[in-house]
Design an enzyme around this catalytic site. Structure first.
Site, short mmCIF file in Angstrom:
data_model
loop_
_atom_site.label_atom_id
_atom_site.label_comp_id
_atom_site.label_asym_id
_atom_site.label_seq_id
_atom_site.Cartn_x
_atom_site.Cartn_y
_atom_site.Cartn_z
N ALA A 157 0.83 -1.21 0.00
CA ALA A 157 0.00 0.00 0.00
C ALA A 157 0.86 1.26 0.00
CB ALA A 157 -0.89 -0.01 1.23
N GLY A 185 0.96 -5.51 1.60
CA GLY A 185 -0.33 -5.89 1.02
C GLY A 185 -0.14 -6.69 -0.26
N GLU A 203 0.37 -10.16 0.77
CA GLU A 203 -0.88 -10.68 1.34
C GLU A 203 -1.85 -11.11 0.23
OE1 GLU A 203 -1.30 -7.27 4.03
OE2 GLU A 203 -1.72 -8.73 5.60
N GLU A 228 5.54 -4.32 7.17
CA GLU A 228 4.66 -3.40 7.91
C GLU A 228 5.22 -3.03 9.28
OE1 GLU A 228 3.71 -5.94 6.09
OE2 GLU A 228 1.80 -5.57 5.10
#
Ligand SMILES: CC/C=C\C/C=C/C(=O)SCCNC(=O)CCNC(=O)[C@H](O)C(C)(C)COP(=O)(O)OP(=O)(O)OC[C@H]1O[C@@H](n2cnc3c(N)ncnc32)[C@H](O)[C@@H]1OP(=O)(O)O
Length: 735
Positions: A70, A110, A113, A133
């Site tokens: 992100a 992300g 993920e 993160e």
């Protein structure tokens, strides 16, 4: 087989023989495109699901890069993009048609993920993956903390999530994170695999349905792991909350684990630490884009190639610098004054290199240092004739440095750059003895130089933009963070450190003990408090410098008051310790006692306590209890105050520079964003008020007097940190 569409955000659908859903390209620097990417993924999946001609799906990135995750800037905006990713990962996983991730370039955060929702993952051999993160104060909040342990087991997931480290494709394969590693076109390989999977059952590939692999001793493992995670975190919240999310995966069904993950994610998002760490991420990138007050920058200057370098002096610093250069694959000549020093230095360098080679081997890399073309040891300056750059790392003494620079100027080829590893001395004075002051620059390394990331790069009055660019490029090649600063005593780092250490010593005079002061600053998050740091660095270093400045020692004018210099408060405590041979760890005694000379375990020393008590009696200082708040404020606010003076003088081009210096060179806790960022969170009016208060109590300490720039910013209404520099030359009618 002919199925599908190529679906990319902002692109027309193109007919392709296979299905591909294209996700975010790298550079997710804007908020809206990321939302668009999420939407495109969702639309693509739904369309693929509804289209009977589509039998399988491949997800890949654009331009050979899967996704960097992100947009970090989006997390601090009210419209927190990324929050909708979890449901999309679930949507991918639920697909009745096989979904294969084609991982090229990077798959981070992300991005990774998304791949965990896919049923199969294929990676290019050069791809890198990770869940970073934690490094920006968050946790993988798109169900990654629940899926990864189910895929690769708890120990490996814990390692990857709590450190945020990037892993190579080969490690990912070993861990079972990816199913296949290919050297060819990854998307084509993924499409081929997708074709083979058509019609095969997918239930066992849906990670949310799988149990977390059991460990025989899960409870004991988790207890031990938490201790390690907390120790490493040093006050940073994210690693521990990452741990808790993974622990939830071991204890609760998937859906409950996801709820826990979301709860912990929201705690982190609003913790303040995430904001500080994200600021630090961008600050590091901002200082890479250096500028000087005269307008020089990457745009006006190109770095020159460094094909061969030299290091003069094989003391602690020189050894680390040589090691860094060898690791950066720059051929290097190491020079000492005589054979005895050379042999001692050579042994020490070889030991460092052997250790580094071993560490690198564990990561599948090699380090070639036994080749004379790579590393050469010498005592004769003549070998420096063909080097492109020299780093002088001798004793911190102006006369000696000038002698060496004069010699270098005569021996080295005219285009060679001459760098000095001074930690405080005047670059212009050193440059003045050369015939090429435009090629002289300060390169201040931090000890141990092969480990510490900071390289303070100091330009003098005559230093050319090309020289600055070359030093910055060298920093990059050595995997260091170069910070370009102006020339003043102590530059940025040590200049700000001086009032901090000075206050720490004044606090001892007034009633604190070294361990009290260290504890407060270590609880704040510093890796090491000022007295432990002083013992580690050696008290004699500062003593020598104070003697050179005439503050102590034989040149001190007779009759000088013990606790005053030039009309200001001075503490002779460090000098008195040095006079007693207490130089710190190296002598086994300093502000603490150690098990032996060279010992590393600091123990509070009753001798110091009675010495301080006698000292206070001698100087009629009334011992008082000093609370933690005062210790913290006096040490930190004077350091910050000096930072404002540095900014006002144009020594650094922005507060980010000071913060990057402190995080990477002085053990400032990154989750507090650096001293100037911390000041902005405390609020400049609060800092000003406290400095005014302490300055009234201690009028003989100029470092406590608030900086004019700080006062101006407060008068201007406490603007956000990003705007500070724009106020530097603005008129304030309130002052
Ligand atoms: C509930 C919500 C749950 C989940 C949502 C997902 C969360 C996440 O994905 S969090 C983000 C995770 N990703 C990262 O932390 C990656 C951070 N980036 C990097 O590690 C590196 O930048 C890189 C490996 C991707 C590239 O390294 P390099 O080639 O050395 O380039 P730079 O680092 O100089 O970066 C170039 C340029 O891009 C900007 N940038 C990079 N990543 C991001 C990002 N994730 N968000 C915003 N901007 C990013 C970087 O600042 C540079 O910009 P400038 O050129 O303007 O300085």
């Amino acid at each position: 087989m002919s199925w599908g569409r190529h679906i990319a955000p902002g692109q027309d659908n193109r007919k392709l023989p296979e299905v591909q859903v294209v996700i975010s390209p790298l550079h997710p620097t804007r908020n809206s495109p990321c939302l668009a990417v999420l939407q495109a993924l969702e639309d693509g999946l739904k369309r693929a699901d509804a289209d009977p001609s589509v039998k399988a799906v491949t997800i890949c990135g654009e331009n050979g890069k899967f996704s960097a995750g992100a947009d970090i800037r989006g997390f601090s905006s009210p419209n927190k993009q990324g929050l909708g990713l979890g449901p999309i990962v679930s949507l991918i996983e639920r697909s009745e048609k096989p979904v294969v991730a084609a991982i090229e370039g990077i798959a981070l955060g992300g991005g990774l993920e998304v791949t965990l929702g896919c049923h199969y993952r294929i990676a290019h051999v050069q791809a890198r993956m990770g869940l970073p993160e934690v490094t920006i104060g968050l946790l993988p909040g798109a169900e990654g903390t629940q899926r990864l342990p189910r895929l690769i087991g708890v120990p490996a997931a814990l390692d990857i999530i709590t450190t945020g480290r990037h892993i190579s494709a080969s490690e990912a394969l070993k861990l079972g994170l990816v199913d296949e590693v290919v050297e060819e076109n990854t998307v084509e390989a993924a499409i081929r695999l997708a074709n083979r999977l058509i019609g095969q059952p997918l239930g066992h590939r849906r990670l949310s349905l799988k149990p977390v692999p059991k460990l025989p001793n899960m409870e004991a493992f988790l207890t031990e792991a938490l201790v390690k995670v907390k120790k490493r975190a040093q006050g940073c919240l994210a690693p521990e909350l990452c741990f808790q999310a993974i622990k939830a995966a071991t204890e609760q069904p998937f859906a409950d684990g996801v709820r826990k993950e979301r709860e912990l994610f929201n705690i982190l998002l609003t913790s303040g630490q995430a904001k500080a760490l994200q600021y630090a991420f961008f600050a590091e990138r901002a200082v890479e884009k250096w500028t000087t007050p005269s307008g020089a920058s990457w745009k006006t200057a190109s770095p020159q190639p460094i094909r061969k370098a030299a290091v003069i002096g094989l003391g602690t610093m020189g050894r680390g610098i040589v090691t860094s250069l060898v690791k950066a694959k720059i051929p290097v000549v190491a020079l000492e004054q005589d054979l005895e020093y050379l042999n001692t230095g050579r042994k020490a360098v070889m030991l460092l290199l052997e250790r580094e080679a071993m560490k690198m081997e564990q990561g599948g890399q090699t380090l070639d240092f036994n080749n004379p073309a790579r590393l050469q040891f010498a005592v004769d300056f003549d070998v420096l004739r063909d080097v492109d750059l020299v780093i002088e790392a001798v004793f911190e003494n102006m006369a000696l440095k000038k002698e060496i620079f004069n010699k270098l100027s005569r021996i080295c080829k005219p285009e060679a750059f001459l760098c000095t590893n001074t930690s405080a001395l005047n670059i212009d004075e050193i440059a003045s003895v050369t015939s090429r002051p435009q090629q002289v620059i300060g390169t201040h390394f931090f000890s141990p130089a092969h480990v510490m990331r900071l390289l303070e790069i100091i330009y003098g009055r005559h230093t050319s933009p090309t020289t600055i660019a070359t030093a910055m490029q060298l920093a990059k090649v050595m995997k260091k963070v170069g910070v370009v600063v102006g020339n003043c005593f102590g530059f940025v780092g040590n200049r700000m450190m001086f009032p901090y250490v000075q206050q720490a010593v004044f606090l001892l005079e007034e009633g604190s003990r070294p361990e009290d002061v260290d504890q407060v600053l270590e609880d704040f998050g510093f890796k090491i408090g000022p007295f432990r740091m002083s013992d580690l660095a050696g008290l004699d270093v500062g003593w020598r410098s104070r003697k050179d400045q005439g503050l102590t020692g034989p040149t001190l004018a007779p009759g000088t008051s013990a606790r005053q210099r030039h009309g200001y408060r001075y503490s002779p405590l460090p000098d008195l310790l040095c006079e007693k041979g207490r130089f710190g760890q190296k002598t086994g005694k300093g502000w603490y006692q150690y098990e032996k000379a060279g010992g590393r375990t600091a123990k509070p020393d009753p001798w110091i306590h009675s010495f301080l008590s006698e000292y206070r009696d001698t100087h009629q200082i009334k011992t008082r209890f000093i609370d933690q708040e005062e210790i913290l404020e006096r040490c930190l606010f004077t350091l910050i105050n000096e930072g404002f003076d540095i900014l006002a003088e144009g020594i650094a081009s922005g507060p980010e520079h000071l913060d990057v210096v402190y995080i990477n060179g002085y053990g400032w806790p990154k989750h507090r964003g650096g001293p100037m960022f911390y000041a902005s969170t405390v609020g400049l009016p609060n800092i000003l008020a406290k400095l005014q208060k302490y300055s009234e109590i201690h009028p003989d300490v100029p470092q406590l007097r608030p900086s004019a720039f700080l006062k101006k910013l407060v008068a201007m209404g406490n603007p956000p940190l990003n705007d500070w520099m724009s106020y530097l030359h603005r008129q304030s009618n309130k002052l």
